[in-house]
Design an enzyme around this catalytic site. Structure first.
Site, PDB file in Angstrom:
ATOM      1  N   ASP A  99      69.816  81.235  26.292  1.00 13.81           N
ATOM      2  CA  ASP A  99      69.936  81.146  24.825  1.00 13.81           C
ATOM      3  C   ASP A  99      71.327  80.838  24.263  1.00 13.81           C
ATOM      4  O   ASP A  99      71.770  81.470  23.301  1.00 13.81           O
ATOM      5  CB  ASP A  99      69.400  82.427  24.178  1.00 13.81           C
ATOM      6  CG  ASP A  99      67.985  82.758  24.608  1.00 13.81           C
ATOM      7  OD1 ASP A  99      67.312  81.902  25.205  1.00 13.81           O
ATOM      8  OD2 ASP A  99      67.539  83.886  24.342  1.00 13.81           O
ATOM      9  N   LYS A 114      60.895  79.909  24.527  1.00 16.85           N
ATOM     10  CA  LYS A 114      60.232  81.209  24.555  1.00 16.85           C
ATOM     11  C   LYS A 114      60.329  81.877  23.190  1.00 16.85           C
ATOM     12  O   LYS A 114      61.168  81.501  22.372  1.00 16.85           O
ATOM     13  CB  LYS A 114      60.878  82.099  25.619  1.00 16.85           C
ATOM     14  CG  LYS A 114      62.351  82.383  25.335  1.00 16.85           C
ATOM     15  CD  LYS A 114      63.028  83.040  26.513  1.00 16.85           C
ATOM     16  CE  LYS A 114      64.462  83.369  26.234  1.00 16.85           C
ATOM     17  NZ  LYS A 114      64.694  84.365  25.206  1.00 16.85           N
ATOM     18  N   CYS A 128      68.189  89.450  24.630  1.00 11.58           N
ATOM     19  CA  CYS A 128      67.493  88.586  25.587  1.00 11.58           C
ATOM     20  C   CYS A 128      68.049  88.704  27.004  1.00 11.58           C
ATOM     21  O   CYS A 128      67.280  88.720  27.969  1.00 11.58           O
ATOM     22  CB  CYS A 128      67.508  87.137  25.107  1.00 11.58           C
ATOM     23  SG  CYS A 128      66.522  86.904  23.603  1.00 11.58           S
TER      24      CYS A 128
END
Length: 176
Positions: A15, A74, A105
């Site tokens: 991310d 996701k 995350c």
């Protein structure tokens, strides 16, 4: 845990996204370390897996990462909930993890991998959060649960193992 080996590693890049990175404390430094890992992985043929959390909201992977390959999209904070992620990490490699945010995350992904009995190396200078305290607590918690906390230079030199490695000069230039 033994030393990391390039031939038995996979780099997980979690991310590093356009709308998220400006909020990350020391985001440019974190991104610079992740870029070093991605480039070293390319030079040493270490597979790379990149994720994006809700890219419609947080944007795509930042161009500054130097990544142009496939990405696993996701919505779950634990990347392991995405079938494409699970398929990609189905091997027996050591998983070298960098990304954002450390306490969301990254934390949930790493805890999930550790629960599966995976060997995880968490690159502390290549993970970030909005708040320093969140990052510090996440690193401490993950280490307590079995993640091996390392630095970018530790990863690079363990992947190389020897100054005689054919890619030594190219990889060592990444840290100058």
């Amino acid at each position: 845990m033994a030393l990391m080996e390039a031939a038995r590693s996979r780099l997980l890049v979690i991310d590093f996204q356009d709308r998220l990175m400006p909020a990350i404390r020391d985001g440019e430094a974190v991104l610079a370390q992740a870029r070093r890992l991605v480039e070293a992985a390319r030079l040493l043929a270490v597979p790379v897996l990149v994720t994006e959390q809700s890219p419609a909201k947080l944007g795509r992977t930042v161009a500054g990462l130097g990544w142009s390959g496939p990405v696993v999209e996701k919505t779950s904070f634990d990347s392991g909930a995405a079938p494409a992620f699970q398929a990609a990490v189905a091997g027996d490699e050591d998983l070298v993890v960098c990304g954002c945010e450390s306490h969301v995350c990254v934390l949930q992904t790493v805890l999930g991998l550790l629960a599966q009995g995976r060997r995880v190396r968490l690159v502390q200078d290549a993970v970030g959060s909005r708040a320093a305290e969140s990052k510090a607590v996440a690193l401490e918690r993950l280490a307590r649960h079995g993640a091996d906390v390392v630095t970018t230079e530790m990863v690079l030199f363990e992947w190389l193992r020897d100054a005689g490695h054919p890619q030594f000069r190219a990889v060592s230039r990444l840290i100058r």
